[in-house]
Design an enzyme around this catalytic site. Sequence first.
Site, short mmCIF file in Angstrom:
data_model
loop_
_atom_site.label_atom_id
_atom_site.label_comp_id
_atom_site.label_asym_id
_atom_site.label_seq_id
_atom_site.Cartn_x
_atom_site.Cartn_y
_atom_site.Cartn_z
N HIS A 1 -1.33 -16.82 -5.32
CA HIS A 1 -2.85 -16.44 -5.34
C HIS A 1 -3.58 -17.75 -6.11
CE1 HIS A 1 -3.14 -12.70 -3.44
NE2 HIS A 1 -1.99 -12.39 -4.26
N TYR B 1 -6.20 -10.31 -10.21
CA TYR B 1 -5.07 -9.70 -9.87
C TYR B 1 -4.05 -9.10 -11.08
CZ TYR B 1 -5.11 -10.59 -4.99
OH TYR B 1 -5.36 -10.57 -3.68
N ASN C 1 0.71 -1.27 -0.04
CA ASN C 1 0.01 -0.14 0.04
C ASN C 1 1.01 1.32 0.03
OD1 ASN C 1 -1.71 -2.00 2.08
ND2 ASN C 1 -2.79 -1.18 0.28
N HIS D 1 2.95 -7.79 -5.75
CA HIS D 1 3.77 -6.72 -5.13
C HIS D 1 4.85 -5.99 -5.40
CE1 HIS D 1 1.59 -8.88 -1.30
NE2 HIS D 1 0.72 -8.70 -1.91
#
Lengths: 756, 756
Positions: free
Chosen positions: A433, A280, A154, A207
């Site tokens: 994932h 994603y 984030n 990420h």
Amino acid sequence: MKNHLKIVLVLYLIMTSCTSAQSLKTDVSNSNLIHPNLILTKEGVKTIRENLGTIPIFDNTLAKVKEEIDAEIEKGFDVPIPKDYSGGYTHSTHKKNYSLMQKAGMLYQILDDESYAKYVKDMLFEYARLYPTLPIHPKPRSYARGKLFWQCLNDSNWLVYTSQAYDCIYDYLTKEERTVLETDLFRPFANHISKDNPQFFNRVHNHSTWGNVAVGMIALVMEDDSLLQRALYGLKDVEIDKTLKDNDGGYINKDGKTGFFANLDEPFSPDGYYTEGPYYQRYAMYPFLIFAQALQNKKPDLKVLEYKDGVLLKGVNALLNLSNANGDFFLLNDSQKGMSYYNTSLVSAVDIAYHFGGNNPELLSIAKKQEEVTLDDSGLSVALGIKENRAIPFVKSSIELSDGANGDEGAVGILRSDDLELVFKYTAHGLSHGHYDKLSFALFENGDEIVQDYGMSRYVNIEQKGGGNYLKENKTWAKQSISHNTLVQNEMSHFNGKYDKGSQHHSESYLFSVENKNLQVASAKESNAYPGTTMHRTMVLIKDDKDSKPYILDILKVDSDKINQYDLPFYYLGQIMQTSFDYEKHDFPVVFGSKNGYQHLYKEAFGVSNDANMKLTWLLNNKFYSYSAVSSNEDEMILGRIGANDPEFNLRHEPTLILRRKNTKNTVFASIIESHGTYSPVSELALNAYSNIKNISVVHNDTDYTAVQYENNNGELKLFILSNREASTDKEHSLQIDENIISWTGAFILKEILTE
Amino acid sequence: MKNHLKIVLVLYLIMTSCTSAQSLKTDVSNSNLIHPNLILTKEGVKTIRENLGTIPIFDNTLAKVKEEIDAEIEKGFDVPIPKDYSGGYTHSTHKKNYSLMQKAGMLYQILDDESYAKYVKDMLFEYARLYPTLPIHPKPRSYARGKLFWQCLNDSNWLVYTSQAYDCIYDYLTKEERTVLETDLFRPFANHISKDNPQFFNRVHNHSTWGNVAVGMIALVMEDDSLLQRALYGLKDVEIDKTLKDNDGGYINKDGKTGFFANLDEPFSPDGYYTEGPYYQRYAMYPFLIFAQALQNKKPDLKVLEYKDGVLLKGVNALLNLSNANGDFFLLNDSQKGMSYYNTSLVSAVDIAYHFGGNNPELLSIAKKQEEVTLDDSGLSVALGIKENRAIPFVKSSIELSDGANGDEGAVGILRSDDLELVFKYTAHGLSHGHYDKLSFALFENGDEIVQDYGMSRYVNIEQKGGGNYLKENKTWAKQSISHNTLVQNEMSHFNGKYDKGSQHHSESYLFSVENKNLQVASAKESNAYPGTTMHRTMVLIKDDKDSKPYILDILKVDSDKINQYDLPFYYLGQIMQTSFDYEKHDFPVVFGSKNGYQHLYKEAFGVSNDANMKLTWLLNNKFYSYSAVSSNEDEMILGRIGANDPEFNLRHEPTLILRRKNTKNTVFASIIESHGTYSPVSELALNAYSNIKNISVVHNDTDYTAVQYENNNGELKLFILSNREASTDKEHSLQIDENIISWTGAFILKEILTE
């Protein structure tokens, strides 16, 4: 009231654009002022200003953004001390702030109104004051904790957006002001998400894509080449333990590849499919494309959009094809239902792909549906294209998208006919994932899910549900094989639910043939999910004639070196209308098992096949569907429901039908799925409430061929034969079934059998 | 293609209308030809023909009907030997046939094309051939078996429609042909549903309304006054056992009233509410209004539309008000979800009400939504009104509709504010279709059901589900009190679930005050459902200020002469996000009880209140809702689900929360229901995910007054006081609460309490 506002704004925009056009000349003559040059460019701003008031989709987006930012300026902002997980106040506020800054920056450039620049500047200085005081974020759950947010991911989001804002007001600031911001905020910020967290930055994963791009974007604005190198190629001289894993159970960095280009190489297939799946991919596309756009503007020599044969632009096309009729993405691996190409990152993606990818007019029709463009050069291109009526429909056809960096690690096959869309998954694992669901499928009709993939167990950003993060049922239920429409052997998940094993393998596409729109075939094999067992599934989308509805023939051939128990779940959504088999409802729902996802299923009823076929007819959204499957005398039918061992009501209590075949080595599961009728609660008429399939049977099965025969209510008998080992289109085959010798060319044939 | 078709048709219609206008003069000059004169009239046909091609909604309806009938003429028809229940082939075919004949009859008149008359004639003669050979219908389930259908009700439907078709082609037939039809078909048909089945014909019930009207319509066409008298006033000299009941458990004829006028007198209240509820009102309105229209045309002296102060036209208005924002009817008593004012019978109702009821322009906006008009004089009126742009919105406000022939048997109260619609039921029993749910409620937001009424357990016309008829779960579950949002004492249904008792009583409206749009109150009492216990429920719809969302305060005061156990179910729809109370999930769902509907509920989790309040927050359709209730230390909270003892999966497995208060004589259940937030799966933003209610408490309760205080998250403290025995608006009250003396005028007050 709203229209009134719009008119006033448009007038304002026209006036502004006139005065700005003049002042622009002065600016341009000053060669020191080269910003913005990241996403917006000087030249782009000029053209935008000239066109304002004449490009409706751009003008409307601008009006909305202006209305939003004006209201926020009025309200004032907050830069709170970080404290919460996703969904909490400090998380939401910092998230909101970066979006506000980015938008205000653009408004400053487009409207030439300094109040927007001042807003960004004030907020940035507040961050520059706060940031040096911050320890690591107090919430401990992440493998890479940020400072503003609980995870570096984030923080990276923040920097990707804020870099754009900084670029927009760069020339508005004095040199001294810029020094303060860069020294106290941007450089330490970039270092925290890279140097301080190599386990986050030096990976191939969405990420680190965000991390790389965040560092890259601020590097481009600050013109810091060393930082840019870090972004493009990763941190050098950092050793990461290759066995380390992240919170989701994915390896941190097994192969040692790092940086933006590595992230472009690895997860994208040559077809533009992103191995984690569309949910994603949507998330990752934004940083990929926004950085590509910035590089295209500032470092055109890198030719990033041509990299790997234009994989980024192909990615946009792949993603749009991975959506159903409503634009919602198919549920492959961890995905939340309802995510669609209406998401902002897809607005960017579509606009960038249009602007930099040869102005494909099909993309304009998607942009029109989105009713929004990016407020930059790309958005302008799209707005001009729409204004000039160049939009043509984006036609989604059947398509196979390969998986794997080289396109040789399986694929996703999508079969489409009329309103039906079938998604058949035979991909690689999908990194952390990924779900354990080799050869699974899901079925949609006109955007509604009919035979569902559960998706993920998570309520993103809903704080009450585990802080908005992954719930533990994601691992214990959503990832397990039994939660998918695929075969489960001996109540174990594929690869025994082990990421180490699953991530080493992929299924194999056997054939994908969609040239004949009335007979589309996708076929794939999986031989690693259960050692010693091979599964070969073939899904056929058939349309008998132009007036009939298409239906699906599903043939799953299983061969094993030992005797097993096979469960084939079928996650229909809706209310049971009728079954052809007798069943006994349990007095109360019984928990199905103790592990591998079975602990989350209730058995509600139990039946044993008393016929060579079993049929389930159900009603969903006022449509009738049927599932007709070959069954044997010993097959068990379990009517089940999700929701056991779910102490916090995290799971949706939806139904399933499980066909259980015990004590079997080799077998074929063959079935037909139909959407055959409709019900109107207004006229109370039920049309075609019954299945059109009279019977289905496996008439041949050996190593070389599998043949399934079925008859409809009109007495038409059809035979589908698949060559199991020879997929070539020109090979000639011949097979005797009963008295008939059938000969054909190519891997399969669908043939009407004439009976006397 | 479609547009092309339309243009061709319109041209055809214009041409036809020109030639027809000429030929009409010849027809009119022949005074023997007076048909049609039932629904279509000679004069109406003339005006329709003159306007064709210029009245879009009429032209489009006509085009669609023409397309449908042309296709059917092409296909040919079937008049099969009766065999099936609802949903089966012979049932559906006879049902379809009467509709086809009625439409073809109208087409003949409007388009002056004899192929339509011939189609009707051929089919009628096929029926005239078949009918005399028919025994009673083979399916035995009905208390009044028909010949074409399994029940006289459907036979009556057939005759109501077919009479219209006969009227349309009356003059096309020779006298001899008419004699055959009347002798072999119409008269014996009318006799079967009347003389042969007095238990069906001589009742006050929607069944006999259809029967009366069927006989009345054919009587009007045949100009048979004796049959007309039978229709209007019932069969004379027939004694029916007053204790007889029908399949649904309703009395056949307890009061001895009979005929069309009796059916108009009894079930309609002076407000036009039909005691069975809107689902059956919709069904009953068609025969009422179509016959009224025919009587208006042929027997204007009867002034049927002025009967009982114009109750039929009021009924249309009541029915439209009994629909939610989508036009779906509220679920009162036996009702299938999804039935709406888009149903054909509402098209007739709206058109007739407009044409004969003073051309209310609000009705035109409903007709516009329906996108369809009747192909007769009424439909023409509507089409002309729309063409002349006279439509204005039909505004649905809060309204109380009295129940009972004299309007003194309770009522339905509907409170509306912004997107919320609350339906509060304090009616009489509703004849055989009534449910045991005194003082129950349901809540809708913008057409979506949020706190549901289950409706009926039946899949109308879906043959697989019990032949499309009422399922046994309708009696054992859907009618029982525990399946509704109302109080259940000692696990017994209201009136112990006995129709004999329930049908003798009704609740009492206490007050209904909606003048203040920000504080709307509906309050009602029930003292017969449980002898010795009175329930007094008050539902308040409050809007604090113009920017805030309205919410519901629900106060249910219970007083009994003995100690009881009280269950208050709350049928929220959606997924649990959070509860304020701790609960323990059972290892597996446990069947709640053995009777009175409890046998169909599972207990999934159990909690005991550990606070003075309990709160449930749930998510439905991406909106956040909360229920905040006063609780005591001994209250039990049961999280349950529908679906136990449901051997054929007839029930929907939906959730409930039951608040259980044991060992209590007098008590107050007080709660607040909010719709407070939204979630977007596209932006993944949760807005206002938390309830705005901090606490709620009962601060006073005695015979005279009940006072509830609640505080929101802004610290605003509000107090609502109700006078329990004095509902007048001008009475002055005064009550001391803590140190404060509060004085007010009228039955209630909502007051902000200022705190230091």
